[in-house]
Design a protein around this motif. Sequence first.
Motif, PDB file in Angstrom:
ATOM      1  N   GLU A 150       0.814  -1.218   0.000  1.00 27.51           N
ATOM      2  CA  GLU A 150       0.000   0.000   0.000  1.00 27.51           C
ATOM      3  C   GLU A 150       0.848   1.268   0.000  1.00 27.51           C
ATOM      4  O   GLU A 150       0.377   2.328  -0.431  1.00 27.51           O
ATOM      5  CB  GLU A 150      -0.949  -0.021   1.199  1.00 27.51           C
ATOM      6  N   ALA A 151       2.078   1.172   0.497  1.00 22.29           N
ATOM      7  CA  ALA A 151       2.969   2.337   0.518  1.00 22.29           C
ATOM      8  C   ALA A 151       4.037   2.272  -0.562  1.00 22.29           C
ATOM      9  O   ALA A 151       4.962   3.083  -0.564  1.00 22.29           O
ATOM     10  CB  ALA A 151       3.630   2.471   1.882  1.00 22.29           C
ATOM     11  N   SER A 152       3.900   1.344  -1.497  1.00 21.91           N
ATOM     12  CA  SER A 152       4.954   1.171  -2.512  1.00 21.91           C
ATOM     13  C   SER A 152       5.174   2.437  -3.326  1.00 21.91           C
ATOM     14  O   SER A 152       6.307   2.725  -3.739  1.00 21.91           O
ATOM     15  CB  SER A 152       4.619  -0.006  -3.422  1.00 21.91           C
ATOM     16  N   TYR A 153       4.109   3.218  -3.534  1.00 22.37           N
ATOM     17  CA  TYR A 153       4.234   4.418  -4.363  1.00 22.37           C
ATOM     18  C   TYR A 153       5.128   5.473  -3.709  1.00 22.37           C
ATOM     19  O   TYR A 153       5.653   6.363  -4.393  1.00 22.37           O
ATOM     20  CB  TYR A 153       2.852   5.007  -4.653  1.00 22.37           C
ATOM     21  N   THR A 154       5.337   5.377  -2.387  1.00 18.54           N
ATOM     22  CA  THR A 154       6.193   6.350  -1.708  1.00 18.54           C
ATOM     23  C   THR A 154       7.674   6.067  -1.937  1.00 18.54           C
ATOM     24  O   THR A 154       8.507   6.959  -1.704  1.00 18.54           O
ATOM     25  CB  THR A 154       5.941   6.351  -0.190  1.00 18.54           C
ATOM     26  N   ARG A 155       8.002   4.847  -2.316  1.00 21.33           N
ATOM     27  CA  ARG A 155       9.391   4.399  -2.476  1.00 21.33           C
ATOM     28  C   ARG A 155      10.149   4.446  -1.150  1.00 21.33           C
ATOM     29  O   ARG A 155      11.376   4.507  -1.126  1.00 21.33           O
ATOM     30  CB  ARG A 155      10.126   5.232  -3.541  1.00 21.33           C
ATOM     31  N   GLN A 156       9.406   4.414  -0.027  1.00 19.01           N
ATOM     32  CA  GLN A 156      10.016   4.462   1.302  1.00 19.01           C
ATOM     33  C   GLN A 156       9.791   3.165   2.078  1.00 19.01           C
ATOM     34  O   GLN A 156       9.979   3.120   3.292  1.00 19.01           O
ATOM     35  CB  GLN A 156       9.476   5.677   2.075  1.00 19.01           C
ATOM     36  N   VAL A 157       9.392   2.125   1.360  1.00 20.61           N
ATOM     37  CA  VAL A 157       9.305   0.766   1.892  1.00 20.61           C
ATOM     38  C   VAL A 157      10.028  -0.145   0.906  1.00 20.61           C
ATOM     39  O   VAL A 157      10.194   0.202  -0.267  1.00 20.61           O
ATOM     40  CB  VAL A 157       7.844   0.306   2.075  1.00 20.61           C
ATOM     41  N   PRO A 158      10.466  -1.313   1.359  1.00 19.71           N
ATOM     42  CA  PRO A 158      11.144  -2.223   0.431  1.00 19.71           C
ATOM     43  C   PRO A 158      10.216  -2.663  -0.698  1.00 19.71           C
ATOM     44  O   PRO A 158       9.000  -2.776  -0.521  1.00 19.71           O
ATOM     45  CB  PRO A 158      11.527  -3.415   1.318  1.00 19.71           C
ATOM     46  N   GLU A 159      10.812  -2.932  -1.842  1.00 24.24           N
ATOM     47  CA  GLU A 159      10.032  -3.502  -2.946  1.00 24.24           C
ATOM     48  C   GLU A 159       9.764  -4.966  -2.640  1.00 24.24           C
ATOM     49  O   GLU A 159      10.695  -5.752  -2.433  1.00 24.24           O
ATOM     50  CB  GLU A 159      10.762  -3.368  -4.267  1.00 24.24           C
ATOM     51  N   LEU A 160       8.483  -5.323  -2.572  1.00 24.75           N
ATOM     52  CA  LEU A 160       8.068  -6.682  -2.249  1.00 24.75           C
ATOM     53  C   LEU A 160       7.733  -7.416  -3.537  1.00 24.75           C
ATOM     54  O   LEU A 160       6.831  -7.021  -4.264  1.00 24.75           O
ATOM     55  CB  LEU A 160       6.851  -6.648  -1.322  1.00 24.75           C
ATOM     56  N   PHE A 161       8.470  -8.499  -3.819  1.00 26.08           N
ATOM     57  CA  PHE A 161       8.217  -9.271  -5.031  1.00 26.08           C
ATOM     58  C   PHE A 161       7.109 -10.291  -4.832  1.00 26.08           C
ATOM     59  O   PHE A 161       6.353 -10.578  -5.758  1.00 26.08           O
ATOM     60  CB  PHE A 161       9.499  -9.981  -5.476  1.00 26.08           C
TER      61      PHE A 161
ATOM     62  N   GLN B 211       8.555 -13.719   2.724  1.00 23.98           N
ATOM     63  CA  GLN B 211       8.561 -12.484   1.936  1.00 23.98           C
ATOM     64  C   GLN B 211       9.781 -12.512   1.023  1.00 23.98           C
ATOM     65  O   GLN B 211      10.897 -12.786   1.478  1.00 23.98           O
ATOM     66  CB  GLN B 211       8.614 -11.259   2.844  1.00 23.98           C
ATOM     67  N   LEU B 212       9.568 -12.226  -0.248  1.00 29.00           N
ATOM     68  CA  LEU B 212      10.653 -12.094  -1.214  1.00 29.00           C
ATOM     69  C   LEU B 212      10.741 -10.625  -1.585  1.00 29.00           C
ATOM     70  O   LEU B 212       9.756 -10.044  -2.060  1.00 29.00           O
ATOM     71  CB  LEU B 212      10.389 -12.945  -2.456  1.00 29.00           C
ATOM     72  N   MET B 213      11.906 -10.016  -1.355  1.00 24.09           N
ATOM     73  CA  MET B 213      12.011  -8.578  -1.534  1.00 24.09           C
ATOM     74  C   MET B 213      13.403  -8.185  -2.024  1.00 24.09           C
ATOM     75  O   MET B 213      14.309  -9.023  -2.127  1.00 24.09           O
ATOM     76  CB  MET B 213      11.704  -7.857  -0.221  1.00 24.09           C
ATOM     77  N   GLU B 214      13.546  -6.888  -2.297  1.00 23.06           N
ATOM     78  CA  GLU B 214      14.843  -6.388  -2.726  1.00 23.06           C
ATOM     79  C   GLU B 214      15.836  -6.430  -1.568  1.00 23.06           C
ATOM     80  O   GLU B 214      15.456  -6.335  -0.398  1.00 23.06           O
ATOM     81  CB  GLU B 214      14.708  -4.957  -3.248  1.00 23.06           C
ATOM     82  N   PRO B 215      17.119  -6.582  -1.854  1.00 27.80           N
ATOM     83  CA  PRO B 215      18.119  -6.588  -0.785  1.00 27.80           C
ATOM     84  C   PRO B 215      18.266  -5.214  -0.149  1.00 27.80           C
ATOM     85  O   PRO B 215      18.087  -4.188  -0.812  1.00 27.80           O
ATOM     86  CB  PRO B 215      19.405  -7.019  -1.495  1.00 27.80           C
ATOM     87  N   LEU B 216      18.595  -5.207   1.136  1.00 21.64           N
ATOM     88  CA  LEU B 216      18.715  -3.969   1.897  1.00 21.64           C
ATOM     89  C   LEU B 216      20.023  -3.975   2.675  1.00 21.64           C
ATOM     90  O   LEU B 216      20.537  -5.031   3.036  1.00 21.64           O
ATOM     91  CB  LEU B 216      17.536  -3.822   2.871  1.00 21.64           C
ATOM     92  N   GLU B 217      20.521  -2.778   2.981  1.00 12.89           N
ATOM     93  CA  GLU B 217      21.747  -2.634   3.757  1.00 12.89           C
ATOM     94  C   GLU B 217      21.470  -1.764   4.979  1.00 12.89           C
ATOM     95  O   GLU B 217      20.602  -0.881   4.942  1.00 12.89           O
ATOM     96  CB  GLU B 217      22.849  -1.986   2.909  1.00 12.89           C
TER      97      GLU B 217
END
Length: 226
Positions: A69-80, A92-98
């Motif tokens: 629901e918050a994906s449009y903000t680009r302030q949460v991880p991209e959830l695949f 959950q399958l998502m983009e890698p984070l550091e």
Amino acid sequence: MDPRLRLGPGHPRPDLDHRQVEQELLAAGWTRCGVGDWAIALRSPDGTTVARISPFDPAGPYVAALYREASYTRQVPELFAHHRLIGGGDLQLMEPLEPVPEAEAAAFHDAIAARAPEVADLADVVRRVHERAQRELPWCGPLDDNPDNVMRTADGRLVIADLFSADGPKLYATVVSDPDLVVARIPEAERRFMTELPLANTGSWEPAVRESMRAGLAAADARSDR
């Protein structure tokens, strides 16, 4: 189908538990890259995807809802992809984070709490999804302001992750003091592996404590079936 949505050579299946998912991914060349209290993380062979696997995470659907629901903000991880697993597990399958410096993470949490202009849309979605979780989720915890939950994506964005969780201390205290209440509020199919959390940060239960919780829940299940 996007290969990131695959569990190794096959597609994600609803008939897997957390152990089977981990084994399928490891067999397909994924590698372990992290462990926390509620989940472990594995990275895909090409490094583009991380799998978060929990044996028991009732808050998982709400975290996934926030990411969507918050994906449009680009302030949460991209959830695949998000899948509930047999026995109450969560994938959950998502983009890698550091990780980011603690001061920067704390400032991001503070901005969300204050609904600062740069995170106002995100803060609104956080509030809406958390209110839903508080209505629906037994032992719903408060927003988790752990600095470790603020991370950075490969393209430099700050994102908030794992903001929702069950209130573990209260829930597991109730498992010990009143297992019948836990059985009444959480179906067995959604808590089968609740004593198998990795607990890497807070320290694992002693085997006797773990077995006592399992026995108490089993006895309460038997009473509820009468």
